[in-house]
Design an enzyme around this catalytic site. Structure first.
Site, mmCIF file in Angstrom:
data_model
loop_
_atom_site.group_PDB
_atom_site.id
_atom_site.type_symbol
_atom_site.label_atom_id
_atom_site.label_comp_id
_atom_site.label_asym_id
_atom_site.label_seq_id
_atom_site.Cartn_x
_atom_site.Cartn_y
_atom_site.Cartn_z
ATOM 1 C CB CYS A 42 0.864 -4.145 5.075
ATOM 2 S SG CYS A 42 -0.852 -5.015 5.677
ATOM 3 C CG HIS A 55 -0.495 0.145 2.438
ATOM 4 N ND1 HIS A 55 -0.060 1.402 3.042
ATOM 5 C CD2 HIS A 55 0.039 -0.833 3.366
ATOM 6 C CE1 HIS A 55 0.395 1.033 4.311
ATOM 7 N NE2 HIS A 55 0.487 -0.305 4.532
#
Length: 562
Positions: free
Chosen positions: A477, A458
């Protein structure tokens, strides 16, 4: 006259028939003896299979469960012994086992000494015309099968079992039915070709193997001498520590020792130090500071172990990476898109910070883009980090565009109606979700791929962090520094999308899903040592302490190779 000839022919025929009968009886006797011996070997294998063999000890690894499983499914038939004779492939197999150190493995794991002793005993008995006991033949067969299965496991899927070695870290790794594979190799009579076929074939593996050989040769000579701690060494420095620095860098081919034996830290040495720093993930200043000195002084044996472990992790990968794929290496904080060996896109990334926040090792495919994403804040983050912030500042949620939902009713709840002081991590019956926007932790883009630990790539609302050298900062992440470039690359195959449409959709602020027409493979790996595109051996800091596992270092000597 004719009668005499007829009698002579009949006598010859009788003699021939008698000889044939004797031959048939002899063959039958030999066959029966072989069959009896085969049954006896089978019985011995059954007994060996149902007991813990002498060779299986704490010091000597065995694949006992695999071997037991194999012989049970194979009706206890011998593999390497036929008609009291050892198959010729045994010598080829032994050569492969002796040379297993070239792949970063330890020949002693595969019972090389035990197999040699058994073969010598058999050969000695055969040379003196004695009968080789069925027990000895059965022991050899089972030991060879055990070695074959264990070596196959290590060379194909890795010596380290990540589930056992790293219980708090999820890793994707190759799964193979070794018993079925071994049985197939026997039936197709390709025991040796099978071992050559199951080795990793991608270029990164072979390149690291070559570097392992170089470091093993350095270790044979005794390795490099440690440089004593002292002031930073830089251009203009002189003395014994500078001499040791030159010798150390010469070992790893960063520097060529000058003929004049100068004791001065000159421009050439500064360049060599900068090269070493770049190959070790240290800021390339050309000055030997504390971090550089620590890296220089890591013993060659530890470097060999590091290379071996990374060869082992390469065996977790699928057989086919794909010709076009995303490659994220956690310790190097980097993302590269490979396309037929060419780097189409390269960028720095931020990865998980360790502990419960480790980034998983994943082999998957990027399937979807999420524009202006929502962030569903995981419960462990909400309770461990956000709850204290909310209790300290009741307006924290509104300031950061975070909504509250009941985990019971799934309905949105007005945060001002909650007595946050009475809420505890154990009794947190809420789900927090951050709306799209400038403050959203995921930024403007999210890249999804199926995986068991719920991670994704992301954008970020804090791009300044990419300027740091060490970037293990996320909750697991992977934050990418060039999200728009990555998104444009991925949507090229979508005919109804282009860079302008993507930009317009992002700028609208509206949440949107985009299914990719062409899924792109993604491999998130953990390599603290590898060979880069320029053929340079790279080392990086072991940020998750994954190299702190038992892995024996084998230093080859001439006596080992003979």
């Amino acid at each position: 006259m004719f009668e005499k000839l007829r009698l002579m022919k009949m006598r010859s025929l009788v003699l021939a028939l008698s000889g044939l009968v004797l031959m048939v009886n002899y063959v039958s006797a030999e066959t029966m003896a072989n069959q009896a011996e085969s049954v006896e070997i089978n019985n011995k294998i059954i007994r060996l299979n149902n007991a813990t063999r002498v060779m299986c000890t704490i010091q000597l690894r065995c694949s006992l469960s695999l071997t037991t499983q194999f012989y049970t499914s194979y009706n206890y038939q011998p593999v390497w012994v036929q008609n009291s004779k050892v198959r010729p492939e045994v010598e080829q197999f032994l050569t492969i086992l002796r040379n297993s150190y070239q792949d970063g493995l330890n020949p002693a794991d595969y019972h090389v000494n035990e197999i040699n002793k058994l073969l010598q005993q058999i050969k000695s008995l055969q040379q003196t015309g004695q009968i080789v006991p069925a027990t000895l033949l059965a022991d050899l067969d089972v030991t060879l099968s055990d070695a074959y299965l264990l070596y196959s496991k290590h060379i194909e899927v890795g010596r380290i079992d990540p589930v056992t070695a790293y219980p708090d870290w999820q890793t994707s790794h190759l799964q193979v039915n070794l018993v079925v594979q071994y049985t197939s190799a026997i039936q197709q009579n390709n025991l040796i070709p099978n071992l050559n076929k199951i080795k990793p074939t991608f270029s990164g593996y072979d390149a690291l193997k070559k570097q392992l050989a170089k470091y093993q040769k350095i270790a044979e000579t005794g390795g490099w001498e440690s440089i004593p701690v002292g002031k930073d060494l830089k251009k203009g420095s002189a003395g014994m520590r500078v001499d040791l620095l030159k010798q150390r860098l010469a070992f790893t081919e960063n520097y060529t020792l000058p003929e004049d034996e100068s004791h001065l830290f000159d421009a050439a040495l500064k360049s060599a130090v900068s090269q070493f720093q770049a190959e070790n993930g240290i800021k390339a200043t050309g000055i030997v500071d504390k971090a550089t000195l620590q890296s220089l002084n890591i013993p060659v044996k530890e470097r060999i172990k590091q290379i071996q472990l990374n060869l082992d992790r390469m065996r977790w990968l699928p057989d086919n990476l794909g010709s076009n794929y995303v490659w994220v290496n956690i310790p190097s904080y980097s993302l590269v898109i490979k396309n037929k060996g060419i780097n189409d896109l390269t960028m720095p990334v931020i990865v998980g910070g360790g502990g419960q926040n480790k980034t998983c090792v994943v082999n998957s495919r990027i399937t979807t883009l999420e524009l202006n994403p929502y962030w569903g804040i995981p419960n462990r983050i909400a309770t461990k980090e956000y709850l204290a912030k909310i209790q300290k500042d009741p307006e924290y949620l509104n300031k950061h565009n975070i909504r509250v939902f009941s985990t019971t009713t799934k309905n949105e709840v007005d945060p001002s109606s909650i007595n946050w002081e009475s809420v505890s991590p154990d009794k947190f019956n809420y789900f927090l979700r951050q709306d799209p926007g400038k403050k959203n932790a995921l930024g403007k883009l999210k890249f999804l791929f199926p995986n068991d630990c719920g991670i994704y790539l992301h954008d970020t609302s804090n791009p300044n962090l990419f300027g740091r050298n060490a970037r293990s900062l996320s909750h697991g992440c992977v934050r990418v520094s060039q999200p728009t470039e990555l998104a444009n690359y991925l949507i090229e195959a979508n005919a109804n999308w282009n860079s302008l449409k993507l930009e317009s959709a992002i700028n609208s602020g509206n949440h949107k899903w985009v299914k990719l027409n062409n899924d792109l493979p993604i491999h998130i790996v953990y390599y603290t040592s590898w060979v880069d595109d320029q053929g340079k051996l790279q080392f990086r800091k072991d940020i998750y302490k994954a190299d702190n596992v038992d892995f024996p270092v084998f230093i080859p000597h001439k006596s080992n190779e003979e």
